[in-house]
Write an enzyme that holds these catalytic residues in place. Structure first.
Site, PDB file in Angstrom:
ATOM      1  N   ASN A  82       0.813  -1.219   0.000  1.00  2.00           N
ATOM      2  CA  ASN A  82       0.000   0.000   0.000  1.00  2.00           C
ATOM      3  C   ASN A  82       0.850   1.276   0.000  1.00  2.00           C
ATOM      4  OD1 ASN A  82      -2.419   1.783   0.895  1.00  2.00           O
ATOM      5  ND2 ASN A  82      -0.951   2.014   2.578  1.00  2.00           N
ATOM      6  N   ALA A  83       2.090   1.185   0.483  1.00  2.00           N
ATOM      7  CA  ALA A  83       2.902   2.398   0.653  1.00  2.00           C
ATOM      8  C   ALA A  83       3.081   3.114  -0.682  1.00  2.00           C
ATOM      9  CB  ALA A  83       4.270   2.026   1.221  1.00  2.00           C
ATOM     10  N   GLY A  84       2.867   4.403  -0.677  1.00  2.00           N
ATOM     11  CA  GLY A  84       3.031   5.164  -1.919  1.00  2.00           C
ATOM     12  C   GLY A  84       3.180   6.644  -1.651  1.00  2.00           C
ATOM     13  N   THR A  86       3.387  10.745  -3.735  1.00  2.00           N
ATOM     14  CA  THR A  86       3.204  11.546  -4.954  1.00  2.00           C
ATOM     15  C   THR A  86       4.307  12.603  -5.020  1.00  2.00           C
ATOM     16  OG1 THR A  86       1.719  13.044  -3.769  1.00  2.00           O
ATOM     17  CG2 THR A  86       0.680  11.329  -5.108  1.00  2.00           C
ATOM     18  N   GLN A 141      -3.309  10.916 -15.266  1.00  2.00           N
ATOM     19  CA  GLN A 141      -3.696  12.143 -14.555  1.00  2.00           C
ATOM     20  C   GLN A 141      -2.726  13.257 -14.878  1.00  2.00           C
ATOM     21  OE1 GLN A 141      -6.243  13.254 -12.699  1.00  2.00           O
ATOM     22  NE2 GLN A 141      -5.124  15.179 -12.479  1.00  2.00           N
ATOM     23  N   TYR A 147       3.528   8.966 -11.163  1.00  2.00           N
ATOM     24  CA  TYR A 147       2.608   8.192 -10.306  1.00  2.00           C
ATOM     25  C   TYR A 147       1.738   7.253 -11.143  1.00  2.00           C
ATOM     26  CZ  TYR A 147      -0.988   7.647  -6.595  1.00  2.00           C
ATOM     27  OH  TYR A 147      -1.876   7.166  -5.655  1.00  2.00           O
ATOM     28  N   ILE A 180      -9.808   9.444  -2.389  1.00  2.00           N
ATOM     29  CA  ILE A 180     -10.210   9.076  -1.036  1.00  2.00           C
ATOM     30  C   ILE A 180      -9.794  10.205  -0.086  1.00  2.00           C
ATOM     31  CG2 ILE A 180     -10.013   7.279   0.749  1.00  2.00           C
ATOM     32  CD1 ILE A 180     -11.171   6.245  -1.957  1.00  2.00           C
TER      33      ILE A 180
HETATM   34  N1  CAA Z   1      -6.179  19.305 -16.535  1.00  2.00           N
HETATM   35  C1  CAA Z   1      -5.823  20.242 -17.440  1.00  2.00           C
HETATM   36  N2  CAA Z   1      -5.067  21.322 -17.104  1.00  2.00           N
HETATM   37  C2  CAA Z   1      -4.702  21.435 -15.825  1.00  2.00           C
HETATM   38  C3  CAA Z   1      -5.051  20.499 -14.856  1.00  2.00           C
HETATM   39  C4  CAA Z   1      -5.838  19.406 -15.269  1.00  2.00           C
HETATM   40  N3  CAA Z   1      -6.222  18.468 -14.389  1.00  2.00           N
HETATM   41  N4  CAA Z   1      -4.519  20.882 -13.682  1.00  2.00           N
HETATM   42  C5  CAA Z   1      -3.863  22.022 -13.910  1.00  2.00           C
HETATM   43  N5  CAA Z   1      -3.974  22.381 -15.206  1.00  2.00           N
HETATM   44  C6  CAA Z   1      -3.433  23.529 -15.877  1.00  2.00           C
HETATM   45  C7  CAA Z   1      -3.600  24.786 -15.043  1.00  2.00           C
HETATM   46  O1  CAA Z   1      -4.855  25.381 -15.285  1.00  2.00           O
HETATM   47  C8  CAA Z   1      -2.447  25.642 -15.542  1.00  2.00           C
HETATM   48  O2  CAA Z   1      -2.781  26.169 -16.802  1.00  2.00           O
HETATM   49  P1  CAA Z   1      -2.283  27.623 -17.272  1.00  2.00           P
HETATM   50  O3  CAA Z   1      -0.784  27.539 -17.319  1.00  2.00           O
HETATM   51  O4  CAA Z   1      -2.914  27.814 -18.599  1.00  2.00           O
HETATM   52  O5  CAA Z   1      -2.781  28.558 -16.212  1.00  2.00           O
HETATM   53  C9  CAA Z   1      -1.373  24.587 -15.728  1.00  2.00           C
HETATM   54  O6  CAA Z   1      -2.033  23.368 -15.990  1.00  2.00           O
HETATM   55  C10 CAA Z   1      -0.595  24.346 -14.440  1.00  2.00           C
HETATM   56  O7  CAA Z   1       0.437  25.138 -14.496  1.00  2.00           O
HETATM   57  P2  CAA Z   1       1.203  25.537 -13.164  1.00  2.00           P
HETATM   58  O8  CAA Z   1       2.489  26.159 -13.584  1.00  2.00           O
HETATM   59  O9  CAA Z   1       0.305  26.318 -12.249  1.00  2.00           O
HETATM   60  O10 CAA Z   1       1.457  24.136 -12.481  1.00  2.00           O
HETATM   61  P3  CAA Z   1       2.315  23.846 -11.226  1.00  2.00           P
HETATM   62  O11 CAA Z   1       3.709  23.588 -11.633  1.00  2.00           O
HETATM   63  O12 CAA Z   1       2.076  24.873 -10.184  1.00  2.00           O
HETATM   64  O13 CAA Z   1       1.670  22.466 -10.786  1.00  2.00           O
HETATM   65  C11 CAA Z   1      -0.049  21.018 -10.030  1.00  2.00           C
HETATM   66  C12 CAA Z   1       0.410  22.442 -10.175  1.00  2.00           C
HETATM   67  C13 CAA Z   1       1.051  20.133  -9.456  1.00  2.00           C
HETATM   68  C14 CAA Z   1      -0.449  20.472 -11.377  1.00  2.00           C
HETATM   69  C15 CAA Z   1      -1.248  21.088  -9.078  1.00  2.00           C
HETATM   70  O14 CAA Z   1      -2.293  21.734  -9.739  1.00  2.00           O
HETATM   71  C16 CAA Z   1      -1.712  19.733  -8.610  1.00  2.00           C
HETATM   72  O15 CAA Z   1      -1.195  19.209  -7.645  1.00  2.00           O
HETATM   73  N6  CAA Z   1      -2.731  19.167  -9.258  1.00  2.00           N
HETATM   74  C17 CAA Z   1      -3.349  17.940  -8.812  1.00  2.00           C
HETATM   75  C18 CAA Z   1      -2.807  16.740  -9.512  1.00  2.00           C
HETATM   76  C19 CAA Z   1      -3.575  15.553  -9.003  1.00  2.00           C
HETATM   77  O16 CAA Z   1      -4.745  15.377  -9.258  1.00  2.00           O
HETATM   78  N7  CAA Z   1      -2.917  14.691  -8.226  1.00  2.00           N
HETATM   79  C20 CAA Z   1      -3.562  13.609  -7.613  1.00  2.00           C
HETATM   80  C21 CAA Z   1      -3.147  13.544  -6.184  1.00  2.00           C
HETATM   81  S1  CAA Z   1      -4.128  12.410  -5.216  1.00  2.00           S
HETATM   82  C22 CAA Z   1      -3.549  10.902  -5.601  1.00  2.00           C
HETATM   83  O17 CAA Z   1      -2.636  10.741  -6.335  1.00  2.00           O
HETATM   84  C23 CAA Z   1      -4.246   9.738  -4.971  1.00  2.00           C
HETATM   85  C24 CAA Z   1      -4.867   8.874  -5.979  1.00  2.00           C
HETATM   86  O18 CAA Z   1      -4.341   7.793  -6.244  1.00  2.00           O
HETATM   87  C25 CAA Z   1      -6.134   9.258  -6.600  1.00  2.00           C
END
Ligand code: CAA
Length: 240
Positions: A82-84, A86, A141, A147, A180
């Site tokens: 399970n360890a993981g 991001t 994603q 990831y 989650i």
């Molecule tokens: N789809 C399309 N575009 C996206 C997007 C998405 N999902 N998320 C961000 N963008 C776009 C933004 O709107 C921005 O666009 P503009 O440059 O036109 O404004 C660009 O992408 C992001 O640019 P940034 O320079 O702001 O990005 P950053 O370097 O600051 O990174 C990030 C930000 C890391 C992407 C942050 O938004 C983030 O953490 N996003 C979430 C990612 C995610 O869903 N991770 C899942 C974690 S939970 C998990 O992993 C558990 C599991 O198993 C489900």
């Protein structure tokens, strides 16, 4: 004698719920953690579940840690990888270090966790390997090339192990949780998280216990013919 279960990353988040569910189902449970001593001590004090500290990315640490668990509790019958971690970043900003850290922990960590227990399971003709993958290994994603690669890799691991273990009474299955309510998801920027919740037809994040119940089922004798499968638990966010 009760069966023995090992849960990596088992003192926090989804892992803690899994450790608790397996304990409630009658297993002797060992939970590993990587660094947060305080959370691990608190978890042990509250649940009575023994915790062990090692880095799943390190083969020798894993092997030695597993030997210690087996000397304390007995041979491991159920292993829950399970360890993981991001290290999210858009691909053009992702560093080789961010790539490698996630590969080492999430993917090589599964090898390091299962490989040392596999010979014993084969000898005893029983085993349950359960790997916690992710919806993002199924659909990809934004900002998770690293990831998503590891979580898709998990599915290849269990499908291969299932074929190798079936004749020895070992099953290997994956669970793909959706989003989650854990610290990992809470670390996503709030605006992004709100937009993710908007994409979940259930209209909410899942609870760790909803994943833990899937694990308890896959670990049980009732699940003996389920092998090489993936259970998706994601509130209808994505269908394979
Ligand atoms: N789809 C399309 N575009 C996206 C997007 C998405 N999902 N998320 C961000 N963008 C776009 C933004 O709107 C921005 O666009 P503009 O440059 O036109 O404004 C660009 O992408 C992001 O640019 P940034 O320079 O702001 O990005 P950053 O370097 O600051 O990174 C990030 C930000 C890391 C992407 C942050 O938004 C983030 O953490 N996003 C979430 C990612 C995610 O869903 N991770 C899942 C974690 S939970 C998990 O992993 C558990 C599991 O198993 C489900």
């Amino acid at each position: 004698m009760s069966r023995v279960a090992l849960v990596t990353g088992g003192s926090r988040g989804i892992g803690a719920a899994i450790s608790n569910a397996l304990k409630d189902a009658g297993y002797s449970v060992a939970a590993t953690y990587a660094g947060n001593d305080e959370a691990a001590s608190k978890f042990t004090a509250e649940t009575g579940i023994k915790t062990y500290k090692w880095n799943v990315a390190d083969y020798d640490e894993s092997k030695n840690g597993i030997a210690q668990v087996e000397s304390d509790l007995g041979p491991i019958d159920v292993v829950v990888a399970n360890a993981g971690i991001t290290r999210d970043a858009p691909f053009h900003k992702m560093t080789p270090e961010q790539w490698q850290q996630v590969i080492d922990t999430n993917l090589t960590g599964v090898f390091n966790t299962v490989h040392p227990v596999w010979p014993g399971m084969r000898e005893r003709k029983f085993g349950r390997v359960i790997v916690i993958s992710s919806i993002n290994g199924q659909k990809g994603q934004f900002a998770q090339v690293n990831y998503a690669a590891t979580k898709a890799g998990d599915l290849g691991i269990v499908k291969s192990l299932a074929q190798e273990g079936a004749r020895a009474g070992i099953t290997a299955n994956a669970i793909c949780p959706g989003y989650i309510a854990t610290e990992m998801v809470m670390a996503v920027p709030e605006k992004v998280r709100e937009s993710i919740i908007g994409q979940i037809p259930a209209g909410r994040l899942g609870e760790p216990e909803e994943i833990a119940r899937c694990v308890a089922f896959l670990a049980s004798d009732d699940a003996g013919f389920i092998n090489g499968s993936t259970i998706s638990a994601n509130g209808a966010q994505f269908f394979v």
